[in-house]
Design a protein around this motif. Structure first.
Motif, PDB file in Angstrom:
ATOM      1  N   LEU A   1       3.564   1.056  19.486  1.00  0.00           N
ATOM      2  CA  LEU A   1       3.294  -0.306  19.058  1.00  0.00           C
ATOM      3  C   LEU A   1       4.401  -1.217  19.580  1.00  0.00           C
ATOM      4  N   SER A   2       4.028  -2.159  20.463  1.00  0.00           N
ATOM      5  CA  SER A   2       4.986  -3.113  21.037  1.00  0.00           C
ATOM      6  C   SER A   2       4.690  -4.478  20.434  1.00  0.00           C
ATOM      7  N   MET A   3       5.694  -5.085  19.810  1.00  0.00           N
ATOM      8  CA  MET A   3       5.453  -6.305  19.068  1.00  0.00           C
ATOM      9  C   MET A   3       6.428  -7.402  19.471  1.00  0.00           C
ATOM     10  N   GLY A   4       5.878  -8.576  19.813  1.00  0.00           N
ATOM     11  CA  GLY A   4       6.689  -9.736  20.155  1.00  0.00           C
ATOM     12  C   GLY A   4       6.926 -10.601  18.931  1.00  0.00           C
ATOM     13  N   MET A   5       8.092 -11.273  18.921  1.00  0.00           N
ATOM     14  CA  MET A   5       8.452 -12.055  17.739  1.00  0.00           C
ATOM     15  C   MET A   5       8.826 -13.490  18.098  1.00  0.00           C
ATOM     16  N   GLU A   6       8.932 -14.311  17.081  1.00  0.00           N
ATOM     17  CA  GLU A   6       9.263 -15.720  17.219  1.00  0.00           C
ATOM     18  C   GLU A   6      10.617 -15.926  17.881  1.00  0.00           C
ATOM     19  N   ASN A   7      11.562 -15.023  17.617  1.00  0.00           N
ATOM     20  CA  ASN A   7      12.932 -15.175  18.139  1.00  0.00           C
ATOM     21  C   ASN A   7      13.109 -14.660  19.567  1.00  0.00           C
ATOM     22  N   GLY A   8      12.019 -14.239  20.231  1.00  0.00           N
ATOM     23  CA  GLY A   8      12.085 -13.775  21.621  1.00  0.00           C
ATOM     24  C   GLY A   8      12.281 -12.290  21.792  1.00  0.00           C
TER      25      GLY A   8
ATOM     26  N   ASP B   1      11.633 -11.746  11.638  1.00  0.00           N
ATOM     27  CA  ASP B   1      11.062 -13.027  12.032  1.00  0.00           C
ATOM     28  C   ASP B   1       9.548 -12.890  12.156  1.00  0.00           C
ATOM     29  N   SER B   2       8.871 -14.021  12.373  1.00  0.00           N
ATOM     30  CA  SER B   2       7.411 -14.006  12.490  1.00  0.00           C
ATOM     31  C   SER B   2       6.967 -13.137  13.663  1.00  0.00           C
ATOM     32  N   CYS B   3       5.861 -12.424  13.459  1.00  0.00           N
ATOM     33  CA  CYS B   3       5.306 -11.550  14.492  1.00  0.00           C
ATOM     34  C   CYS B   3       4.247 -12.343  15.264  1.00  0.00           C
ATOM     35  N   SER B   4       4.499 -12.589  16.537  1.00  0.00           N
ATOM     36  CA  SER B   4       3.642 -13.500  17.306  1.00  0.00           C
ATOM     37  C   SER B   4       2.553 -12.804  18.107  1.00  0.00           C
ATOM     38  N   CYS B   5       2.790 -11.554  18.547  1.00  0.00           N
ATOM     39  CA  CYS B   5       1.804 -10.853  19.382  1.00  0.00           C
ATOM     40  C   CYS B   5       2.082  -9.358  19.337  1.00  0.00           C
ATOM     41  N   MET B   6       1.150  -8.583  19.882  1.00  0.00           N
ATOM     42  CA  MET B   6       1.266  -7.134  19.775  1.00  0.00           C
ATOM     43  C   MET B   6       0.474  -6.460  20.877  1.00  0.00           C
ATOM     44  N   SER B   7       0.932  -5.258  21.258  1.00  0.00           N
ATOM     45  CA  SER B   7       0.183  -4.381  22.155  1.00  0.00           C
ATOM     46  C   SER B   7       0.258  -2.980  21.577  1.00  0.00           C
ATOM     47  N   PHE B   8      -0.893  -2.305  21.486  1.00  0.00           N
ATOM     48  CA  PHE B   8      -0.922  -0.952  20.922  1.00  0.00           C
ATOM     49  C   PHE B   8      -1.543   0.004  21.917  1.00  0.00           C
TER      50      PHE B   8
ATOM     51  N   SER C   1      10.039  -5.626  19.696  1.00  0.00           N
ATOM     52  CA  SER C   1      10.397  -4.398  18.974  1.00  0.00           C
ATOM     53  C   SER C   1       9.281  -3.383  19.135  1.00  0.00           C
ATOM     54  N   GLU C   2       9.670  -2.136  19.403  1.00  0.00           N
ATOM     55  CA  GLU C   2       8.673  -1.072  19.576  1.00  0.00           C
ATOM     56  C   GLU C   2       8.839  -0.001  18.510  1.00  0.00           C
ATOM     57  N   PHE C   3       7.688   0.533  18.089  1.00  0.00           N
ATOM     58  CA  PHE C   3       7.649   1.593  17.088  1.00  0.00           C
ATOM     59  C   PHE C   3       6.683   2.678  17.559  1.00  0.00           C
ATOM     60  N   ILE C   4       6.935   3.911  17.125  1.00  0.00           N
ATOM     61  CA  ILE C   4       6.006   5.015  17.340  1.00  0.00           C
ATOM     62  C   ILE C   4       5.372   5.336  15.993  1.00  0.00           C
ATOM     63  N   LEU C   5       4.043   5.321  15.949  1.00  0.00           N
ATOM     64  CA  LEU C   5       3.329   5.585  14.706  1.00  0.00           C
ATOM     65  C   LEU C   5       3.052   7.078  14.566  1.00  0.00           C
ATOM     66  N   SER C   6       3.120   7.579  13.346  1.00  0.00           N
ATOM     67  CA  SER C   6       2.840   8.995  13.096  1.00  0.00           C
ATOM     68  C   SER C   6       1.358   9.284  13.296  1.00  0.00           C
ATOM     69  N   GLU C   7       1.021  10.574  13.440  1.00  0.00           N
ATOM     70  CA  GLU C   7      -0.363  10.961  13.718  1.00  0.00           C
ATOM     71  C   GLU C   7      -1.312  10.553  12.607  1.00  0.00           C
ATOM     72  N   ASP C   8      -0.815  10.550  11.355  1.00  0.00           N
ATOM     73  CA  ASP C   8      -1.680  10.170  10.235  1.00  0.00           C
ATOM     74  C   ASP C   8      -1.607   8.671   9.934  1.00  0.00           C
ATOM     75  N   TYR C   9      -0.847   7.930  10.743  1.00  0.00           N
ATOM     76  CA  TYR C   9      -0.704   6.475  10.612  1.00  0.00           C
ATOM     77  C   TYR C   9      -0.135   6.045   9.251  1.00  0.00           C
ATOM     78  N   ASN C  10       0.706   6.909   8.685  1.00  0.00           N
ATOM     79  CA  ASN C  10       1.353   6.588   7.420  1.00  0.00           C
ATOM     80  C   ASN C  10       2.839   6.278   7.577  1.00  0.00           C
ATOM     81  N   LYS C  11       3.328   6.312   8.816  1.00  0.00           N
ATOM     82  CA  LYS C  11       4.745   6.080   9.047  1.00  0.00           C
ATOM     83  C   LYS C  11       4.949   5.497  10.437  1.00  0.00           C
TER      84      LYS C  11
END
Length: 400
Positions: free
Chosen positions: A83-90, A69-76, A93-103
């Motif tokens: 990476l914490s990301m808020g979406m249109e559907n409420g 769904d659409s990505c409405s906001c974010m906190s890094f 979702s959180e992700f951990i980025l790799s050290e080289d920022y490629n994954k």
């Protein structure tokens, strides 16, 4: 995909460094990656993109991830690369980025709201994820377990959120123009106070934990500095925008506030000056200078056989005056009026050239700004526009 701009030397204006122009829809939030020549963006087109600068001088996406769904906001959080990301559907979702920022690796999902997430904030010290939504709920979750710790129902949907780690105070700004301070605990919260100074909805909040002041921006074009630490209820107005305020960032090393508005204006405010509160507007049935009756004062109009006049107010003294006694205009920068405003004749005479010295500088980003992020370690500013373009600026000529 990203055009490099050659900066003009020796100009006391923000220097446009780069443009990133590949999104299919508006970029709702984007941040500069500290210590990396990179940008993270989330967009209405459902994409998360990590842009890294290549040898060519252009930014290309090292990660291109599509969400459901659409990505409405974010906190890094740069320390944990979370990476914490808020979406249109409420959902958050959180992700951990790799050290080289490629994954990016999925870490946690929160069913936080029943509607669009408006603000998300990850607090490393507490391991909390704070969020607000169009369902008028303010929630906080444990980032380790994913469980909801608490919920507070707001009077209107929230558009601004800040958090003070030392006191555990959450500052919540909403569409009614109100700011609410909540004291958060592990599984509950208590209402500290509420205050309201804007005539429009709160669009942005910025907290300075050192000076302990809160800045709020609004659709009424104004900014208010609330002295929370002083405990005297001091509120300083800043009037320097012609459209709604879209973002606020504070540069603590130079005590400057950066604000932006939907018409593309960027204003740099000098907060290292002694500012004055604007006066309360006084009530009167007649002009407090010439004593002519105002148009609702039928008795005095009849007794004096005079036509009632329209009421105005002097922005410096707050007195109720007629148009003839307040025909002059002046800037009053130390009271936050960077544009000319109505003042009575006696106040106009008392304002000196020194009093009119500007305390802010004005710049044009040349796109309608929807989001702004300032990175103090580099002195760079990021603006995201309704034109789907992300611009990177060197602010060191004006923020120093």
């Amino acid at each position: 995909m990203a055009a490099q701009i050659q900066p003009k030397p020796q100009t006391r204006t923000p220097v446009l460094l780069n443009k990133i122009e590949a999104s299919q829809d508006v970029v709702n939030t984007a941040v500069i990656i500290p210590k990396e020549d990179g940008v993270i963006s989330v967009s209405e087109d459902r994409t998360i993109r990590i842009w890294l600068k290549r040898d060519s001088g252009q930014y290309w996406p090292s990660v291109y991830h599509t969400m459901p769904d659409s990505c409405s906001c974010m906190s890094f959080n740069p320390e944990t690369r979370r990476l914490s990301m808020g979406m249109e559907n409420g959902t958050i979702s959180e992700f951990i980025l790799s050290e080289d920022y490629n994954k990016m690796t999925p870490a946690q999902t929160y069913q936080a709201h029943q509607g669009r997430v408006t603000v998300v904030l990850f607090v490393l010290e507490m391991e909390w994820v704070l969020s607000t939504g169009q369902d008028k709920n303010f929630t906080w979750h444990c980032s380790e377990s994913g469980t909801q710790l608490g919920l507070y129902r707001t009077t209107a949907w929230v558009s601004g959120l800040q958090f003070d780690v030392e006191t555990r105070h959450a500052f919540v700004g909403d569409y009614s123009g109100q700011v609410t301070i909540l004291k958060l605990e592990l599984d509950s919260c208590s209402l500290v106070t509420t205050f309201k100074g804007h005539t429009g909805n709160v669009t942005a909040l910025c907290w300075d934990p050192v000076q302990r002041v809160l800045f709020s921006g609004s659709s009424d074009h104004s900014i208010i500095m609330w002295d929370i630490g002083g405990r005297k209820g001091t509120a300083i107005e800043l009037q320097g925008h012609n459209e709604k305020v879209q973002g606020l960032c504070y540069a603590p090393h130079s005590r400057q506030l950066i604000s932006c508005s939907s018409d593309g204006g960027i204003v740099i405010w000098n907060m290292d000056v002694t500012r004055q509160e604007t006066p309360e507007w006084l009530d009167s049935d007649s002009c407090q200078k010439c004593e002519q009756p105002f148009f609702w004062n039928f008795k005095q109009m009849w007794d004096s056989k005079k036509i009632g006049l329209r009421q105005h107010h002097c922005r410096k003294c707050g007195q109720a005056v007629c148009g003839k006694c307040s025909a002059k205009r002046s800037t009053i920068p130390l009271m936050g009026f960077e544009f000319e405003v109505r003042v009575c004749d006696s106040c106009h005479e008392s304002i000196t050239d020194e009093d009119r010295a500007p305390t802010a500088t004005f710049h044009d980003s040349k796109h309608s700004i929807v989001y702004m992020h300032y990175e103090p370690t580099t002195g760079w500013l990021l603006t995201s526009g309704a034109d789907k373009v992300v611009k990177l600026w060197d602010m060191t000529p004006v923020v120093s």
